[in-house]
Design a protein around this motif. Structure first.
Motif, PDB file in Angstrom:
ATOM      1  N   THR A 191       0.817  -1.215   0.000  1.00  0.00           N
ATOM      2  CA  THR A 191       0.000   0.000   0.000  1.00  0.00           C
ATOM      3  C   THR A 191       0.847   1.259   0.000  1.00  0.00           C
ATOM      4  O   THR A 191       0.347   2.348  -0.273  1.00  0.00           O
ATOM      5  N   GLU A 192       2.142   1.117   0.303  1.00  0.00           N
ATOM      6  CA  GLU A 192       3.034   2.269   0.234  1.00  0.00           C
ATOM      7  C   GLU A 192       4.466   1.831  -0.050  1.00  0.00           C
ATOM      8  O   GLU A 192       4.929   0.803   0.443  1.00  0.00           O
ATOM      9  N   ILE A 193       5.127   2.616  -0.877  1.00  0.00           N
ATOM     10  CA  ILE A 193       6.541   2.421  -1.188  1.00  0.00           C
ATOM     11  C   ILE A 193       7.260   3.689  -0.759  1.00  0.00           C
ATOM     12  O   ILE A 193       6.975   4.776  -1.280  1.00  0.00           O
ATOM     13  N   ASN A 194       8.154   3.545   0.184  1.00  0.00           N
ATOM     14  CA  ASN A 194       8.888   4.694   0.700  1.00  0.00           C
ATOM     15  C   ASN A 194      10.349   4.621   0.269  1.00  0.00           C
ATOM     16  O   ASN A 194      10.842   3.569  -0.143  1.00  0.00           O
ATOM     17  N   ASN A 206       3.436  10.287  -0.287  1.00  0.00           N
ATOM     18  CA  ASN A 206       2.193   9.573   0.078  1.00  0.00           C
ATOM     19  C   ASN A 206       2.239   8.113  -0.368  1.00  0.00           C
ATOM     20  O   ASN A 206       1.226   7.538  -0.798  1.00  0.00           O
ATOM     21  N   GLY A 207       3.424   7.522  -0.279  1.00  0.00           N
ATOM     22  CA  GLY A 207       3.566   6.112  -0.593  1.00  0.00           C
ATOM     23  C   GLY A 207       3.675   5.784  -2.070  1.00  0.00           C
ATOM     24  O   GLY A 207       3.717   4.606  -2.444  1.00  0.00           O
ATOM     25  N   VAL A 208       3.747   6.806  -2.928  1.00  0.00           N
ATOM     26  CA  VAL A 208       3.882   6.609  -4.374  1.00  0.00           C
ATOM     27  C   VAL A 208       5.336   6.851  -4.763  1.00  0.00           C
ATOM     28  O   VAL A 208       5.962   7.804  -4.293  1.00  0.00           O
ATOM     29  N   LEU A 209       5.869   5.995  -5.641  1.00  0.00           N
ATOM     30  CA  LEU A 209       7.293   6.041  -5.990  1.00  0.00           C
ATOM     31  C   LEU A 209       7.549   6.895  -7.221  1.00  0.00           C
ATOM     32  O   LEU A 209       6.875   6.739  -8.252  1.00  0.00           O
ATOM     33  N   PHE A 210       8.542   7.789  -7.122  1.00  0.00           N
ATOM     34  CA  PHE A 210       8.955   8.678  -8.216  1.00  0.00           C
ATOM     35  C   PHE A 210      10.474   8.596  -8.380  1.00  0.00           C
ATOM     36  O   PHE A 210      11.181   8.068  -7.514  1.00  0.00           O
ATOM     37  N   ASN A 211      10.973   9.172  -9.500  1.00  0.00           N
ATOM     38  CA  ASN A 211      12.406   9.435  -9.563  1.00  0.00           C
ATOM     39  C   ASN A 211      12.714  10.601  -8.627  1.00  0.00           C
ATOM     40  O   ASN A 211      11.807  11.146  -7.981  1.00  0.00           O
ATOM     41  N   LYS A 212      13.955  10.994  -8.550  1.00  0.00           N
ATOM     42  CA  LYS A 212      14.355  11.945  -7.509  1.00  0.00           C
ATOM     43  C   LYS A 212      13.638  13.286  -7.618  1.00  0.00           C
ATOM     44  O   LYS A 212      13.164  13.837  -6.621  1.00  0.00           O
ATOM     45  N   GLN A 219       5.762   4.037  -9.708  1.00  0.00           N
ATOM     46  CA  GLN A 219       4.834   3.004  -9.235  1.00  0.00           C
ATOM     47  C   GLN A 219       3.824   3.564  -8.240  1.00  0.00           C
ATOM     48  O   GLN A 219       4.192   4.174  -7.232  1.00  0.00           O
ATOM     49  N   TYR A 220       2.563   3.358  -8.577  1.00  0.00           N
ATOM     50  CA  TYR A 220       1.474   3.588  -7.631  1.00  0.00           C
ATOM     51  C   TYR A 220       1.143   2.216  -7.058  1.00  0.00           C
ATOM     52  O   TYR A 220       0.760   1.309  -7.793  1.00  0.00           O
ATOM     53  N   GLU A 226      -7.323   4.082  -1.990  1.00  0.00           N
ATOM     54  CA  GLU A 226      -7.968   5.325  -2.416  1.00  0.00           C
ATOM     55  C   GLU A 226      -8.661   5.139  -3.770  1.00  0.00           C
ATOM     56  O   GLU A 226      -8.215   4.370  -4.623  1.00  0.00           O
ATOM     57  N   THR A 227      -9.752   5.859  -3.978  1.00  0.00           N
ATOM     58  CA  THR A 227     -10.496   5.764  -5.236  1.00  0.00           C
ATOM     59  C   THR A 227     -10.135   6.880  -6.213  1.00  0.00           C
ATOM     60  O   THR A 227     -10.512   6.815  -7.383  1.00  0.00           O
ATOM     61  N   SER A 228      -9.413   7.902  -5.735  1.00  0.00           N
ATOM     62  CA  SER A 228      -9.038   9.020  -6.599  1.00  0.00           C
ATOM     63  C   SER A 228      -7.593   9.403  -6.332  1.00  0.00           C
ATOM     64  O   SER A 228      -7.115   9.329  -5.190  1.00  0.00           O
ATOM     65  N   TYR A 229      -6.889   9.813  -7.399  1.00  0.00           N
ATOM     66  CA  TYR A 229      -5.496  10.238  -7.243  1.00  0.00           C
ATOM     67  C   TYR A 229      -5.195  11.366  -8.218  1.00  0.00           C
ATOM     68  O   TYR A 229      -5.584  11.305  -9.387  1.00  0.00           O
ATOM     69  N   THR A 230      -4.525  12.392  -7.698  1.00  0.00           N
ATOM     70  CA  THR A 230      -4.095  13.515  -8.529  1.00  0.00           C
ATOM     71  C   THR A 230      -2.588  13.441  -8.705  1.00  0.00           C
ATOM     72  O   THR A 230      -1.832  13.465  -7.727  1.00  0.00           O
ATOM     73  N   ILE A 231      -2.144  13.320  -9.936  1.00  0.00           N
ATOM     74  CA  ILE A 231      -0.714  13.226 -10.232  1.00  0.00           C
ATOM     75  C   ILE A 231      -0.081  14.611 -10.052  1.00  0.00           C
ATOM     76  O   ILE A 231      -0.612  15.604 -10.566  1.00  0.00           O
ATOM     77  N   PRO A 232       1.028  14.709  -9.320  1.00  0.00           N
ATOM     78  CA  PRO A 232       1.649  16.024  -9.084  1.00  0.00           C
ATOM     79  C   PRO A 232       2.018  16.750 -10.384  1.00  0.00           C
ATOM     80  O   PRO A 232       2.316  16.110 -11.409  1.00  0.00           O
TER      81      PRO A 232
END
Length: 481
Positions: A191-194, A206-212, A219-220, A226-232
């Motif tokens: 449920t989360e990748i830190n 928020n537990g979602v994986l990004f490059n630096k 990876q989400y 959650e039922t909704s997600y807003t991509i930064p």
């Protein structure tokens, strides 16, 4: 990784009739890899029901005897134990140096594996096993290491495999890791990748994986509820498989900075009902939204020039598609099995439509093709689509369509652009899909089946691309939006 696995499986199916091994010793089959130095690798028994009679626990020997000669077991070959459902435990000897691609993939009962000191090469997807909870490496191995059941290279700069079946809901990527593949894409418990704060290559939010720098969403986690997600807003690209299989997501909001949606990025998001693709996106990858079975409508922006293979395949609830007027090619199976799609408008920019692109779109009742030159087709492009439905093409190209293979099988009608009669008030105009009614006259708009879709006096009105009847007073004319 799943894309490579699919390629491997297709290759196996193609080669099944010619499948062979050099000899069998005990329960296992072998191919000779070195006749002079007498080395062998473990190989498959068959394509179907591979090693179906194996005992649950298997020990691979260090040596085997064949025709009176002793051979050293140096490898476990491509897909050697692929889909071996009986295998629960494997003991690999210290003679083995290579574990090849997909060697144990889809071994559904295998929960743990230990890699001996001798192994120096592990192929792609070697341990893609749905129940695998830990991969351990003997401490003296010079090429690989493990930590808490997760596989790394020796110095832990590359994260090679996170076991699919691990039950932990959270994982933290160590500081040392600077590279990894799609290692979390099938991990349903996460449920989360830190990421540890000192890591120079990756970050999380928020537990979602990004490059630096958070320009790529990697990876989400599949297990997020959650039922909704807003991509930064910082994200310009979505890595392949990033949301694949996230079955609870109903809505994803993509920022206007996004340029790339990679292969299978949202594939299998079965609850996804709406997605807005911004005009900044230039590429929608292979199978990007395939099997999104709740998606009802999609607009492909003008910034996209190519709809890649399988992009919306098997989106069985999809009823409305708007294709941007910069698209030049609709790829193979792009909308295959979109069984709820009732009409489609193909813009004049399209020059080709791939094999099976609209195969199985059995609910189609009409098509509009605005290209003056008939787009090239393959035999299965419209397989399963009724040839009795009206297909509207430019008036000046009607005769060309009538002599073009496959197109000439349809019920072809010629149309002009804009308003096709002069009986409506001159103040009412149609351009680029927008009806202008500056005098706010009362109008009604009907589809070609006679159902009303709008009634009122709006001064500006946008309608989905297609052919409609517009009524104003006593006048009623056919209009293309």
């Amino acid at each position: 990784m799943k894309t490579k696995l699919l390629t491997f499986v297709i290759a196996l199916i193609t080669a099944v009739s010619a499948w062979a091994y050099d000899f069998k010793s005990g329960d296992l089959c072998y191919n000779i890899t070195g006749a002079t130095n007498r080395t062998v690798e473990v190989t498959r028994e068959s394509y179907g029901n591979n090693y179906s009679s194996l005992p649950g626990a298997v020990t691979i020997p260090e040596t085997v005897t064949y025709n009176g000669s002793e051979y050293s077991v140096k490898g476990i070959g491509d897909g050697a134990f692929y889909s071996c459902s009986a295998l629960t435990q494997i003991s690999i000897p210290n003679s083995v140096t290579i574990i090849d691609d997909f060697a144990f993939a889809e071994c559904s009962a295998l929960t743990q594996v230990t890699i001996p000191n001798s192994v120096t090469d592990i192929g792609d997807g070697a341990f893609d096993c749905p129940s695998l909870t830990e991969i351990n490496v003997e401490s003296s191995n010079t090429a690989y290491s493990s930590e808490n059941g997760v596989l790394f290279n020796k110095d832990k700069t590359t994260l090679i495999q996170y076991p699919i079946g691990k039950k932990e809901t959270s994982y933290t990527i160590p500081n040392s890791v600077t590279s990894m593949g799609q290692v979390f894409s099938d991990c349903k418990a996460l449920t989360e990748i830190n990421v540890e704060t000192g890591n120079t290559a990756y970050s999380s939010e928020n537990g979602v994986l990004f490059n630096k720098d958070k320009s790529l969403l990697i990876q989400y986690p599949i297990g997020k509820k959650e039922t909704s997600y807003t991509i930064p807003n910082s994200v310009t690209g979505i890595i392949g498989h990033a949301f694949r299989g996230c079955s609870t997501l109903a809505q994803v909001i993509i920022s206007s900075s996004m340029t790339i949606i990679s292969d299978q990025a949202f594939s299998g998001c079965s609850s996804l009902t709406q997605i807005t693709i911004p005009n900044s996106v230039t590429r929608i990858g292979y199978n990007a939204f395939s099997d999104c079975k709740s998606l009802t409508q999609v607009t492909i922006p003008n910034s996209v020039t190519y709809i890649e293979s399988g992009a919306f395949q098997n989106c069985s609830a999809l009823t409305q598609v708007t294709i941007g007027n910069s698209v030049t090619y609709i790829g193979n199976y792009a909308f295959s099995k979109c069984s709820a799609l009732t009409q489609i408008s193909i813009p004049n920019s399209v020059t080709g439509i791939g094999d099976g692109a609209f195969q199985g779109c059995s609910a189609l009742t009409q098509m509009t093709v605005l290209a003056t030159e008939p787009p090239s087709l393959d035999y299965y492009t419209f397989f399963g689509v009724s040839r009795n439905i009206p297909v509207y093409v430019p008036d000046e190209s009607l005769d060309t369509y009538k002599v073009t293979e496959i197109w000439n099988e349809f019920n072809l009608w010629g149309i002009s652009t804009g308003i096709m009669a002069q009986s409506l008030p001159e103040s009412i105009t149609v351009s680029n899909g927008i009806l202008q009614n500056p005098q706010a006259l009362q109008i009604g708009i009907y589809n070609l089946q006679g159902s009303i879709i709008y009634s009122g006096n709006a001064t500006t009105l946008a309608i989905q691309k297609g052919i409609y009847l517009v009524r104003c007073g006593e006048a009623c004319v056919k209009v293309m939006f």
